[in-house]
Write a protein that holds these residues in place. Structure first.
Motif, PDB file in Angstrom:
ATOM      1  N   ASP A 142      43.744  57.794  32.324  1.00  0.00           N
ATOM      2  CA  ASP A 142      44.391  58.695  33.274  1.00  0.00           C
ATOM      3  C   ASP A 142      45.178  57.833  34.271  1.00  0.00           C
ATOM      4  OD1 ASP A 142      45.153  60.366  35.317  1.00  0.00           O
ATOM      5  OD2 ASP A 142      43.148  61.188  35.686  1.00  0.00           O
ATOM      6  N   ALA A 143      46.519  57.947  34.214  1.00  0.00           N
ATOM      7  CA  ALA A 143      47.371  57.069  35.026  1.00  0.00           C
ATOM      8  C   ALA A 143      47.236  57.344  36.526  1.00  0.00           C
ATOM      9  CB  ALA A 143      48.834  57.228  34.602  1.00  0.00           C
ATOM     10  N   ASP A 144      46.662  58.476  36.882  1.00  0.00           N
ATOM     11  CA  ASP A 144      46.556  58.849  38.296  1.00  0.00           C
ATOM     12  C   ASP A 144      45.207  58.515  38.919  1.00  0.00           C
ATOM     13  OD1 ASP A 144      49.136  59.871  38.245  1.00  0.00           O
ATOM     14  OD2 ASP A 144      48.420  61.805  37.441  1.00  0.00           O
ATOM     15  N   ALA A 145      44.330  57.898  38.137  1.00  0.00           N
ATOM     16  CA  ALA A 145      43.002  57.579  38.685  1.00  0.00           C
ATOM     17  C   ALA A 145      42.769  56.076  38.579  1.00  0.00           C
ATOM     18  CB  ALA A 145      41.934  58.332  37.894  1.00  0.00           C
ATOM     19  N   PRO A 146      41.952  55.522  39.472  1.00  0.00           N
ATOM     20  CA  PRO A 146      41.669  54.084  39.387  1.00  0.00           C
ATOM     21  C   PRO A 146      40.938  53.750  38.083  1.00  0.00           C
ATOM     22  CG  PRO A 146      40.607  55.073  41.335  1.00  0.00           C
ATOM     23  CD  PRO A 146      41.230  56.189  40.560  1.00  0.00           C
ATOM     24  N   VAL A 147      41.244  52.580  37.548  1.00  0.00           N
ATOM     25  CA  VAL A 147      40.539  52.124  36.344  1.00  0.00           C
ATOM     26  C   VAL A 147      39.763  50.850  36.683  1.00  0.00           C
ATOM     27  CG1 VAL A 147      42.611  50.893  35.527  1.00  0.00           C
ATOM     28  CG2 VAL A 147      40.759  51.408  33.918  1.00  0.00           C
ATOM     29  N   CYS A 148      38.516  50.843  36.249  1.00  0.00           N
ATOM     30  CA  CYS A 148      37.690  49.643  36.445  1.00  0.00           C
ATOM     31  C   CYS A 148      37.827  48.767  35.213  1.00  0.00           C
ATOM     32  CB  CYS A 148      36.233  50.048  36.668  1.00  0.00           C
ATOM     33  SG  CYS A 148      35.154  48.614  36.777  1.00  0.00           S
ATOM     34  N   LEU A 149      38.179  47.493  35.427  1.00  0.00           N
ATOM     35  CA  LEU A 149      38.377  46.554  34.315  1.00  0.00           C
ATOM     36  C   LEU A 149      37.129  45.678  34.161  1.00  0.00           C
ATOM     37  CD1 LEU A 149      40.355  45.257  32.217  1.00  0.00           C
ATOM     38  CD2 LEU A 149      41.131  43.749  34.085  1.00  0.00           C
ATOM     39  N   VAL A 150      36.613  45.626  32.931  1.00  0.00           N
ATOM     40  CA  VAL A 150      35.473  44.737  32.637  1.00  0.00           C
ATOM     41  C   VAL A 150      35.748  43.965  31.356  1.00  0.00           C
ATOM     42  CG1 VAL A 150      33.728  46.175  33.804  1.00  0.00           C
ATOM     43  CG2 VAL A 150      34.205  46.548  31.369  1.00  0.00           C
ATOM     44  N   THR A 151      35.053  42.818  31.209  1.00  0.00           N
ATOM     45  CA  THR A 151      35.234  41.992  30.015  1.00  0.00           C
ATOM     46  C   THR A 151      34.017  41.114  29.784  1.00  0.00           C
ATOM     47  OG1 THR A 151      36.803  40.540  28.860  1.00  0.00           O
ATOM     48  CG2 THR A 151      36.380  40.062  31.185  1.00  0.00           C
ATOM     49  N   THR A 152      34.069  40.280  28.751  1.00  0.00           N
ATOM     50  CA  THR A 152      32.956  39.374  28.424  1.00  0.00           C
ATOM     51  C   THR A 152      33.348  37.933  28.736  1.00  0.00           C
ATOM     52  OG1 THR A 152      33.732  38.877  26.205  1.00  0.00           O
ATOM     53  CG2 THR A 152      32.402  40.868  26.471  1.00  0.00           C
ATOM     54  N   ALA A 153      32.383  37.034  28.581  1.00  0.00           N
ATOM     55  CA  ALA A 153      32.643  35.614  28.835  1.00  0.00           C
ATOM     56  C   ALA A 153      33.786  35.087  27.963  1.00  0.00           C
ATOM     57  CB  ALA A 153      31.375  34.802  28.584  1.00  0.00           C
ATOM     58  N   GLN A 154      33.956  35.620  26.763  1.00  0.00           N
ATOM     59  CA  GLN A 154      35.010  35.138  25.842  1.00  0.00           C
ATOM     60  C   GLN A 154      36.415  35.385  26.388  1.00  0.00           C
ATOM     61  OE1 GLN A 154      32.115  36.513  24.216  1.00  0.00           O
ATOM     62  NE2 GLN A 154      31.705  34.334  23.949  1.00  0.00           N
ATOM     63  N   HIS A 155      36.540  36.406  27.247  1.00  0.00           N
ATOM     64  CA  HIS A 155      37.875  36.764  27.739  1.00  0.00           C
ATOM     65  C   HIS A 155      37.986  36.671  29.262  1.00  0.00           C
ATOM     66  CE1 HIS A 155      38.743  38.289  23.689  1.00  0.00           C
ATOM     67  NE2 HIS A 155      37.558  38.840  23.734  1.00  0.00           N
ATOM     68  N   SER A 156      36.959  36.153  29.928  1.00  0.00           N
ATOM     69  CA  SER A 156      36.982  36.083  31.399  1.00  0.00           C
ATOM     70  C   SER A 156      38.180  35.282  31.913  1.00  0.00           C
ATOM     71  CB  SER A 156      35.680  35.463  31.928  1.00  0.00           C
ATOM     72  OG  SER A 156      34.688  36.458  32.040  1.00  0.00           O
ATOM     73  N   HIS A 157      38.613  34.285  31.132  1.00  0.00           N
ATOM     74  CA  HIS A 157      39.724  33.435  31.584  1.00  0.00           C
ATOM     75  C   HIS A 157      41.061  34.195  31.598  1.00  0.00           C
ATOM     76  CE1 HIS A 157      39.713  33.185  27.231  1.00  0.00           C
ATOM     77  NE2 HIS A 157      40.934  32.678  27.259  1.00  0.00           N
ATOM     78  N   VAL A 158      41.121  35.368  30.956  1.00  0.00           N
ATOM     79  CA  VAL A 158      42.358  36.161  31.005  1.00  0.00           C
ATOM     80  C   VAL A 158      42.153  37.466  31.792  1.00  0.00           C
ATOM     81  CG1 VAL A 158      43.442  35.167  28.956  1.00  0.00           C
ATOM     82  CG2 VAL A 158      41.869  37.119  28.703  1.00  0.00           C
ATOM     83  N   PHE A 159      41.074  37.524  32.554  1.00  0.00           N
ATOM     84  CA  PHE A 159      40.789  38.740  33.323  1.00  0.00           C
ATOM     85  C   PHE A 159      41.934  39.067  34.281  1.00  0.00           C
ATOM     86  CE2 PHE A 159      38.967  41.131  36.864  1.00  0.00           C
ATOM     87  CZ  PHE A 159      38.269  42.124  36.189  1.00  0.00           C
ATOM     88  N   GLU A 160      42.417  38.072  35.014  1.00  0.00           N
ATOM     89  CA  GLU A 160      43.482  38.318  36.003  1.00  0.00           C
ATOM     90  C   GLU A 160      44.803  38.670  35.311  1.00  0.00           C
ATOM     91  OE1 GLU A 160      43.025  38.927  39.112  1.00  0.00           O
ATOM     92  OE2 GLU A 160      40.906  38.356  38.989  1.00  0.00           O
TER      93      GLU A 160
END
Lengths: 331, 331
Positions: free
Chosen positions: B115-133
């Motif tokens: 939903d483009a009108d609501a905040p989205v919480c972003l989560v990931t794992t250790a394998q992808h933490s380096h591309v979180f930002e």
């Protein structure tokens, strides 16, 4: 709830006394797989008679070589049921489970399969060690010359056998009478002494039979051949983390002398755990019975050290022998 | 042999440096199941570049909660591959395996399900933490309000999830974007946050999907009902011996407050290991995912602590929630 006494009895009074004497707050209880069903009853009995917190080990337990080291470190005393000590320790109270099955008739039945004119070597397990002398008397009264040895070398009693140690078999005796149940020890005896007549007297099931080790020996030849044909680039050398199955000197020797070897440490060794590695074959320095009894269930060949040396051409086929443990741990 | 770099890269230089700096003679190597096939290649590389003796852990490894304590005690350093630390320790070098899969397209595809009108919480794992930002920037450039939390409570990085801990999900956000592979974390996220829209962006398989947690919640209701109907006389309380899965305070609480409970300590918890005991049901205080993901495969009901309290009538059904770990070990 009262402890129900059955074919195998535990000396609960001795456990209660030890808990009180040592003023234990936490006590670990460890049972072999076949006796784990009695754990809750033993806990009930000990809770009635002591104030100790009781921790039951849920991990598999295959012998006195397989002490629960987590419980040894984290409780005031580990009570190890069902096996006699390989090595005494202040931290462990061993409580053998003694069979009260009568032995006279089954011993005499088994004697009929023996050669009355040759000495017979008598062997048994911890469950029947308390009637070893009774069995010897029965055989001697029947006219047999009975020979026995053992004690030391991981063995607690004269005539006792372990799955990894059949040194209580007297070399000169042409025939062996095994007093005990199960297939595990008959198979081990047959593998270690394929040239002797082996008769089983099983007091618990009241059964008598002869055992032929030939098929187990053939299986080992087949496993060595399988390894030779695979011509592995990578050998996994398995080092057990279990206190009484840890033969680090053998593992080190293999690592130091053979380039294509990789050291893998394991607690429980199972076919599915090895599937994750890309080795082509394994040398198992842990319990030899994993190799001989379960080996054919593994995807890749699993050999003992001597079998490995035959497979890589360092030894002759004639050197094939059953892998045995003679020492105990030093810590 | 050169280390083959693939979709998951190890920082071998950092391992070599640590071995040299600490002058290690013995080094333990531990890999999760999916990376164990690379163990021999890592050993080859480290043997070329250092003089250390390398011990590969052959026991299963399910996370940073599951450190090989035998190797920690018996080597100079344990290198734990594939997970980020739950807790830092001088004895353990953590080497995350970082995915180099591109994330831009899959993140934008997944955003179309949000939903483009609501905040989205972003989560990931250790394998992808380096591309979180990087993922956060992609979403923000696409017009989304991105929220994130985490770090602390066993979590090494912002937005990181563990199988037992989804506290990095911001409570107010109505939707969650999970950047990562597998079913394990989507299932955990869905169980812990059944009221949120959950979209998976899997960069490794280049797949996008929605996940519905309803069936997992229904399964837990069924397990609690099964336990109520069985009306057990004997509950086994399972205490893990694994360093990061050992919740002794919960086990003690249950033992102190409920008479029909028996404490069972276990390393690996499997259906066949529990078959040996005569308990009628179990409370698992170890990894909650054993209960929720594998529980239905067990012969007897296996519940979490809260589920047990519902089953025995101490709590309402409304209290049903996902069992999470928030602390780390103290030793």
């Amino acid at each position: 709830m009262e402890l129900q006494e059955s074919a195998f009895g535990f000396e609960i009074d001795r456990v209660v006394e030890a808990i009180e004497e040592r003023d234990c707050e936490k006590v670990g209880l460890q049972f072999p797989q076949g006796l784990k069903r009695r754990a809750t009853t033993v806990v009930d009995t000990l809770e009635e008679r002591t104030d100790a917190r009781l921790y039951v080990s849920g991990d598999p337990c295959y012998g006195a070589c397989d002490l629960d080291e987590w419980l040894m470190r984290n409780t005031d005393m580990l009570v190890h049921f069902g096996h006699s000590p390989i090595k005494d320790s202040d931290d462990v109270l061993y409580v053998e489970s003694r069979s009260d099955a009568p032995i006279r008739d089954v011993t005499l039945d088994a004697a009929e399969k023996l050669d009355a004119d040759a000495p017979v070597c008598l062997v048994t397990t911890a469950q029947h060690s308390h009637v070893f002398e009774e069995a010897r008397d029965i055989l001697e009264d029947d006219g047999f010359e009975v020979v026995a040895s053992g004690g030391g070398n991981r063995l607690n009693n004269t005539g006792q056998v372990l799955g990894c140690n059949y040194t209580s078999v007297v070399p000169d005796a042409p025939q062996v009478l095994y007093l005990g149940g199960g297939d595990f020890h008959p198979v081990g005896l047959a593998m270690d002494h394929p040239d002797k007549l082996l008769v089983v007297a099983d007091p618990v099931n009241d059964q008598v039979r002869e055992v032929d080790g030939e098929k187990f020996i053939r299986q080992r030849y087949a496993e060595i051949s399988r390894a030779r044909e695979a011509d592995p680039d990578k050998w996994g050398v398995i080092l057990s983390t279990k206190i009484g199955q840890r033969r680090e000197e053998i593992a080190q020797y293999l690592l130091d002398n053979y380039d294509d070897t990789y050291l893998i440490t394991m607690d429980e060794i199972t076919p599915d755990r090895l599937l994750h590695f890309d080795a082509d074959a394994y040398v198992n320095t842990a319990c030899p019975r994993i190799t001989t009894d379960d080996g054919p269930r593994y995807d890749d060949p699993v050999l003992t050290r001597v079998e490995f040396e035959i497979a890589v051409g360092e030894r002759d086929w004639d050197d094939l022998s059953f892998d045995t443990f003679h020492g105990a741990w030093s810590t």
